[in-house]
Design a protein around this motif. Structure first.
Motif, PDB file in Angstrom:
ATOM      1  N   LYS B  56       0.811  -1.219   0.000  1.00  0.00           N
ATOM      2  CA  LYS B  56       0.000   0.000   0.000  1.00  0.00           C
ATOM      3  C   LYS B  56       0.843   1.266   0.000  1.00  0.00           C
ATOM      4  O   LYS B  56       0.327   2.345  -0.285  1.00  0.00           O
ATOM      5  CB  LYS B  56      -0.910   0.007   1.235  1.00  0.00           C
ATOM      6  CG  LYS B  56      -2.105  -0.912   1.102  1.00  0.00           C
ATOM      7  CD  LYS B  56      -3.156  -0.463   2.092  1.00  0.00           C
ATOM      8  CE  LYS B  56      -4.028  -1.587   2.549  1.00  0.00           C
ATOM      9  NZ  LYS B  56      -4.786  -1.198   3.756  1.00  0.00           N
ATOM     10  N   ASN B  59       1.130   2.387  -3.804  1.00  0.00           N
ATOM     11  CA  ASN B  59       0.101   3.273  -4.370  1.00  0.00           C
ATOM     12  C   ASN B  59      -0.305   4.369  -3.384  1.00  0.00           C
ATOM     13  O   ASN B  59      -1.310   5.041  -3.551  1.00  0.00           O
ATOM     14  CB  ASN B  59      -1.108   2.490  -4.884  1.00  0.00           C
ATOM     15  CG  ASN B  59      -1.893   1.808  -3.789  1.00  0.00           C
ATOM     16  OD1 ASN B  59      -1.560   1.917  -2.613  1.00  0.00           O
ATOM     17  ND2 ASN B  59      -2.942   1.103  -4.175  1.00  0.00           N
ATOM     18  N   LEU B  61      -1.553   4.451  -0.491  1.00  0.00           N
ATOM     19  CA  LEU B  61      -2.672   4.394   0.454  1.00  0.00           C
ATOM     20  C   LEU B  61      -2.097   4.523   1.857  1.00  0.00           C
ATOM     21  O   LEU B  61      -2.789   4.897   2.801  1.00  0.00           O
ATOM     22  CB  LEU B  61      -3.441   3.082   0.308  1.00  0.00           C
ATOM     23  CG  LEU B  61      -4.399   3.005  -0.879  1.00  0.00           C
ATOM     24  CD1 LEU B  61      -5.024   1.631  -0.994  1.00  0.00           C
ATOM     25  CD2 LEU B  61      -5.487   4.076  -0.779  1.00  0.00           C
ATOM     26  N   ASP B  82      -3.969  10.599  -6.368  1.00  0.00           N
ATOM     27  CA  ASP B  82      -5.111  10.103  -7.140  1.00  0.00           C
ATOM     28  C   ASP B  82      -4.710   9.777  -8.579  1.00  0.00           C
ATOM     29  O   ASP B  82      -5.129   8.773  -9.142  1.00  0.00           O
ATOM     30  CB  ASP B  82      -6.269  11.101  -7.119  1.00  0.00           C
ATOM     31  CG  ASP B  82      -6.935  11.140  -5.741  1.00  0.00           C
ATOM     32  OD1 ASP B  82      -6.741  10.167  -4.988  1.00  0.00           O
ATOM     33  OD2 ASP B  82      -7.609  12.131  -5.438  1.00  0.00           O
ATOM     34  N   ARG B  85      -2.713   6.552  -8.617  1.00  0.00           N
ATOM     35  CA  ARG B  85      -3.503   5.338  -8.393  1.00  0.00           C
ATOM     36  C   ARG B  85      -4.317   4.943  -9.612  1.00  0.00           C
ATOM     37  O   ARG B  85      -4.632   3.774  -9.790  1.00  0.00           O
ATOM     38  CB  ARG B  85      -4.440   5.547  -7.207  1.00  0.00           C
ATOM     39  CG  ARG B  85      -3.682   5.664  -5.902  1.00  0.00           C
ATOM     40  CD  ARG B  85      -4.626   5.865  -4.741  1.00  0.00           C
ATOM     41  NE  ARG B  85      -3.894   6.319  -3.575  1.00  0.00           N
ATOM     42  CZ  ARG B  85      -4.334   7.254  -2.748  1.00  0.00           C
ATOM     43  NH1 ARG B  85      -5.501   7.825  -2.959  1.00  0.00           N
ATOM     44  NH2 ARG B  85      -3.600   7.607  -1.716  1.00  0.00           N
ATOM     45  N   ARG B  86      -4.665   5.909 -10.431  1.00  0.00           N
ATOM     46  CA  ARG B  86      -5.426   5.547 -11.633  1.00  0.00           C
ATOM     47  C   ARG B  86      -4.583   4.747 -12.600  1.00  0.00           C
ATOM     48  O   ARG B  86      -5.107   4.146 -13.521  1.00  0.00           O
ATOM     49  CB  ARG B  86      -5.952   6.815 -12.307  1.00  0.00           C
ATOM     50  CG  ARG B  86      -7.101   7.402 -11.504  1.00  0.00           C
ATOM     51  CD  ARG B  86      -7.560   8.735 -12.006  1.00  0.00           C
ATOM     52  NE  ARG B  86      -8.246   9.437 -10.923  1.00  0.00           N
ATOM     53  CZ  ARG B  86      -8.744  10.656 -11.007  1.00  0.00           C
ATOM     54  NH1 ARG B  86      -8.613  11.328 -12.134  1.00  0.00           N
ATOM     55  NH2 ARG B  86      -9.354  11.212  -9.991  1.00  0.00           N
ATOM     56  N   ILE B  88      -2.322   2.463 -11.443  1.00  0.00           N
ATOM     57  CA  ILE B  88      -1.900   1.238 -10.764  1.00  0.00           C
ATOM     58  C   ILE B  88      -3.145   0.417 -10.475  1.00  0.00           C
ATOM     59  O   ILE B  88      -4.009   0.853  -9.717  1.00  0.00           O
ATOM     60  CB  ILE B  88      -1.171   1.559  -9.443  1.00  0.00           C
ATOM     61  CG1 ILE B  88       0.088   2.386  -9.706  1.00  0.00           C
ATOM     62  CG2 ILE B  88      -0.819   0.269  -8.716  1.00  0.00           C
ATOM     63  CD1 ILE B  88       0.844   2.765  -8.453  1.00  0.00           C
ATOM     64  N   TYR B  90      -5.365  -2.081  -8.654  1.00  0.00           N
ATOM     65  CA  TYR B  90      -5.292  -2.507  -7.260  1.00  0.00           C
ATOM     66  C   TYR B  90      -6.420  -3.488  -6.963  1.00  0.00           C
ATOM     67  O   TYR B  90      -7.589  -3.161  -7.117  1.00  0.00           O
ATOM     68  CB  TYR B  90      -5.389  -1.274  -6.360  1.00  0.00           C
ATOM     69  CG  TYR B  90      -5.326  -1.544  -4.881  1.00  0.00           C
ATOM     70  CD1 TYR B  90      -4.404  -2.441  -4.347  1.00  0.00           C
ATOM     71  CD2 TYR B  90      -6.183  -0.893  -3.998  1.00  0.00           C
ATOM     72  CE1 TYR B  90      -4.344  -2.678  -2.992  1.00  0.00           C
ATOM     73  CE2 TYR B  90      -6.123  -1.115  -2.637  1.00  0.00           C
ATOM     74  CZ  TYR B  90      -5.200  -2.013  -2.134  1.00  0.00           C
ATOM     75  OH  TYR B  90      -5.141  -2.245  -0.791  1.00  0.00           O
ATOM     76  N   ILE B  92      -7.893  -5.519  -3.916  1.00  0.00           N
ATOM     77  CA  ILE B  92      -7.747  -5.688  -2.478  1.00  0.00           C
ATOM     78  C   ILE B  92      -8.291  -7.040  -2.065  1.00  0.00           C
ATOM     79  O   ILE B  92      -9.132  -7.631  -2.740  1.00  0.00           O
ATOM     80  CB  ILE B  92      -8.401  -4.547  -1.666  1.00  0.00           C
ATOM     81  CG1 ILE B  92      -9.911  -4.681  -1.604  1.00  0.00           C
ATOM     82  CG2 ILE B  92      -8.033  -3.211  -2.239  1.00  0.00           C
ATOM     83  CD1 ILE B  92     -10.478  -3.677  -0.631  1.00  0.00           C
ATOM     84  N   ILE B  95     -11.925  -7.924  -1.902  1.00  0.00           N
ATOM     85  CA  ILE B  95     -12.572  -7.696  -3.188  1.00  0.00           C
ATOM     86  C   ILE B  95     -13.096  -6.255  -3.314  1.00  0.00           C
ATOM     87  O   ILE B  95     -12.728  -5.539  -4.217  1.00  0.00           O
ATOM     88  CB  ILE B  95     -13.705  -8.690  -3.493  1.00  0.00           C
ATOM     89  CG1 ILE B  95     -13.224 -10.134  -3.245  1.00  0.00           C
ATOM     90  CG2 ILE B  95     -14.155  -8.543  -4.945  1.00  0.00           C
ATOM     91  CD1 ILE B  95     -14.294 -11.182  -3.436  1.00  0.00           C
ATOM     92  N   GLY B  96     -13.993  -5.859  -2.382  1.00  0.00           N
ATOM     93  CA  GLY B  96     -14.415  -4.462  -2.364  1.00  0.00           C
ATOM     94  C   GLY B  96     -15.133  -3.982  -3.603  1.00  0.00           C
ATOM     95  O   GLY B  96     -14.976  -2.835  -4.014  1.00  0.00           O
ATOM     96  N   VAL B 110     -12.570   3.256 -13.452  1.00  0.00           N
ATOM     97  CA  VAL B 110     -11.316   3.988 -13.691  1.00  0.00           C
ATOM     98  C   VAL B 110     -11.260   4.583 -15.102  1.00  0.00           C
ATOM     99  O   VAL B 110     -10.897   5.749 -15.265  1.00  0.00           O
ATOM    100  CB  VAL B 110     -10.090   3.104 -13.397  1.00  0.00           C
ATOM    101  CG1 VAL B 110      -8.805   3.868 -13.676  1.00  0.00           C
ATOM    102  CG2 VAL B 110     -10.110   2.652 -11.954  1.00  0.00           C
ATOM    103  N   LEU B 113     -13.065   7.695 -14.859  1.00  0.00           N
ATOM    104  CA  LEU B 113     -12.287   8.710 -14.136  1.00  0.00           C
ATOM    105  C   LEU B 113     -11.243   9.339 -15.058  1.00  0.00           C
ATOM    106  O   LEU B 113     -10.932  10.525 -14.944  1.00  0.00           O
ATOM    107  CB  LEU B 113     -11.556   8.083 -12.950  1.00  0.00           C
ATOM    108  CG  LEU B 113     -12.353   7.754 -11.688  1.00  0.00           C
ATOM    109  CD1 LEU B 113     -11.477   7.046 -10.686  1.00  0.00           C
ATOM    110  CD2 LEU B 113     -12.922   9.020 -11.088  1.00  0.00           C
ATOM    111  N   ARG B 159     -11.721  -5.161 -12.967  1.00  0.00           N
ATOM    112  CA  ARG B 159     -11.784  -3.745 -12.602  1.00  0.00           C
ATOM    113  C   ARG B 159     -10.383  -3.150 -12.480  1.00  0.00           C
ATOM    114  O   ARG B 159     -10.124  -2.029 -12.912  1.00  0.00           O
ATOM    115  CB  ARG B 159     -12.561  -3.588 -11.291  1.00  0.00           C
ATOM    116  CG  ARG B 159     -12.680  -2.173 -10.817  1.00  0.00           C
ATOM    117  CD  ARG B 159     -13.580  -2.041  -9.615  1.00  0.00           C
ATOM    118  NE  ARG B 159     -13.003  -2.634  -8.419  1.00  0.00           N
ATOM    119  CZ  ARG B 159     -13.527  -2.518  -7.213  1.00  0.00           C
ATOM    120  NH1 ARG B 159     -14.665  -1.862  -7.048  1.00  0.00           N
ATOM    121  NH2 ARG B 159     -12.955  -3.074  -6.181  1.00  0.00           N
TER     122      ARG B 159
END
Ligand code: ATP
Ligand code: MG
Lengths: 215, 329
Positions: B56, B59, B61, B82, B85-86, B88, B90, B92, B95-96, B110, B113, B159
């Motif tokens: 983490k 990226n 976090l 931000d 991170r777009r 990379i 990621y 988790i 799953i999230g 993304v 975004l 994703r």
């Protein structure tokens, strides 16, 4: 005159009062939602601030409505001003509390995923956390509405709008012609409004709960 | 990191340290390592050793206490988080997926975004769902709640891949699945990675998974100290110390055999194949050995001819040398 004869003879006057009653409640809830959700968003991650916000808004609820309305007169005069302020204060607790509870219940993994993908904190709040907490927040808004529909009747005491005027009028001259009818018609109107609002929330809940969250 | 590069880029960690407030020892202590472009590096290590923390920090976090991170030569700590991170991907561990969005909306996030045009986003979502083996017609409009655990993990991977990031961070991405689904996901993922050649950091608790997927494996001790960082074959053949050996377990020779496929060995084309059990060229030597044992034979037929028990033993030789069984044949 029977109650129904009274209602039909005063229909215009009654519907206008009911309309104003609904309007003052709706405006108060709108403002309370903006404030309450804002307070919830700012405090849900800070236990002490969240506790303070809940305690303060719970404190508002313990102030007797006559006292609160009366105490506001020196600052805001009569009519809509003190009515709105008092109703907003009374409706804050359920909204603030449910916003905090709802946001805390959002799976932290979902928030981390959003941040990890490059969404800003504000965007994650607006697009992910608030939509996921919304059913809980809406439940709070609904409770607040039910609570203040009754309290709004007391606003007649500060010459506020709504069905309270009918009730107060009637009660003040109990025994004279149509006094009981006026009080009953006003009370009945409040009950009908409460049911109408509840129905409205049912529809709102169906329309605004994201499909993926429905059981 | 330029936008349009999708092949992997090199990641360099230099003296990376994280000390959480109020803790005496750092969670990650002075880690220095380089992850070559286009390679999949697996982090293994005991629970709480700092794998997630290390990942983490890449990226951002988690902000490092000290040290530096470079991706493709660029200093990560100097970039807006931000934007970083777009680029990379990621995945988790939990799953999230966003439960209020459909599978397609989750995957499209993304690219949206990044301001991709709508048609491109839609096409990309379909492409990715196909890539991870989910039929778009069937799954695009579904919500995560109506997917199995394995399907959710695939959407999570899709994703993360959506904007074709050169770097992927994957924290136990197949953790929540049964062994059979897990193996299928691993195989699909390997096939994908052979095509995409991204730079991937992959955390797992499962050493078998590390062997199967990793171009290299980093075995961590407490505080993310690196016990050994090497290819799977070399870790199996030559573990740096008892600590690393304890991760491997007692069957390192068999594990080595599982890394070599039948097609890698020269079979004897002249020998008689009739009546011998067959194995495919993509089967591992371990599987070939299993076939031999179960058929009580020392020979199996494969595409190139006949594979013998002796040939398998010879392939395992580097590991056998280290075993303290003098004279064993
Ligand atoms: N936010 C935090 N605050 C304080 N300490 C933390 C925090 N996050 C992790 N730690 C500590 O840092 C150490 C490393 O944690 P980390 O999550 O990186 O481990 P891990 O190797 O990913 O473990 P696991 O395999 O169980 O996921 C642990 O001792 C943990 O307790
Ligand atoms: Mg972890």
């Amino acid at each position: 005159m029977t109650l129904s004869e009274y209602v039909s003879s005063r229909w215009d006057e009654l519907t206008q009062a009911a309309g104003q009653h609904a309007l003052v409640v709706a405006l108060s809830i709108l403002m309370a939602t903006l404030i309450g959700v804002g307070v919830g968003v700012l405090t849900y991650r800070r236990p002490r601030l969240a506790g303070l916000a809940t305690a303060a808004t719970a404190g508002f609820l313990t102030i007797p409505s006559f006292a609160l309305l009366g105490l506001l007169i020196p600052f805001l005069g009569l009519g809509w001003g003190p009515t709105l302020v008092a109703l907003v204060m009374y409706s804050l607790l359920p909204i603030v509390r449910n916003t905090i509870v709802g946001l805390r219940a959002v799976d932290p993994a979902v928030v981390e995923a959003g941040r990890g993908m490059g969404m800003s904190a504000a965007r994650v709040m607006a697009r992910v956390q608030l939509p996921l907490a919304w059913p809980v927040i809406l439940a709070g808004i609904r409770v607040s509405t039910q609570m203040i529909i009754g309290i709004a009747a007391i606003a007649a005491y500060v010459a506020g709008p709504g069905l309270g005027n009918q009730i107060f009028d009637g009660l003040a001259r109990l025994g004279s012609v149509n006094a009981l009818n006026a009080a009953l018609a006003g009370t009945l109107g409040v009950v009908v409004l409460a049911l109408a609002f509840d129905l409205f929330y049912l529809v709102v809940r169906l329309l605004t709960t994201p499909r993926g969250l429905r059981a | 990191m330029p936008d349009d590069i999708s092949d992997g880029v090199r990641i360099e960690l230099d003296g990376l340290t994280k000390r959480y407030p109020g803790q005496e020892v750092p969670a990650v202590d002075n880690v220095t390592m380089a992850i070559p472009a286009g390679e999949l590096v697996v982090f293994v290590g005991p629970s709480g050793c700092g794998k997630t923390t290390t990942m983490k920090m890449i990226n951002r976090l988690i902000e490092p206490t000290s040290g530096s991170i470079r991706i493709g030569g660029e200093d990560v700590l100097g970039m807006p988080p931000d934007q970083l991170r777009r680029r990379i991907g990621y995945v988790i561990q939990q799953i999230g997926l966003f439960p209020h969005l459909t599978v397609a909306q989750n995957v499209a996030l993304v690219p949206k975004l990044l301001g991709w045009p709508k048609a491109k986003v839609t096409a990309r979502v379909d492409e990715l769902l196909n890539l991870v083996g989910l039929d778009p017609a069937q799954f695009a409009g579904r919500h995560p709640r109506r997917l199995s655990g394995g399907q959710q993990q695939r959407v999570g991977v899709a994703r993360a891949l959506a904007a074709d990031p050169p770097v992927m961070l994957m924290d136990e991405p197949f953790g929540a699945t049964d062994p059979i689904t897990r193996e299928r996901l691993q195989n699909e993922f390997l096939r994908l990675q052979r095509e995409l050649r991204k730079t991937i950091i992959f955390v797992t608790h499962d050493f078998e998974e590390a062997l199967r997927l990793g171009d290299r494996i980093a075995v961590f001790r407490e505080r993310s100290r690196i016990a050994q960082y090497d290819t799977p074959a070399r870790i199996l053949a030559d573990p740096a110390d008892d600590y690393v050996a304890s991760f491997i377990g007692g069957d390192s020779t068999l594990k080595r055999l599982a890394l070599i496929s039948v097609g890698d060995l020269a079979a004897d084309p002249a020998a008689e194949v009739d009546g011998l059990p067959r194995v495919s060229a993509t089967a591992t030597l371990r599987e070939a050995l299993d076939v031999m044992v179960s058929h009580s034979t020392q020979q199996v037929a494969c595409d190139g001819g006949v594979l013998t028990y002796a040939a398998i033993c010879a392939a395992a030789e580097p590991a056998r040398e280290r075993e303290e069984v003098p004279g064993a044949r």
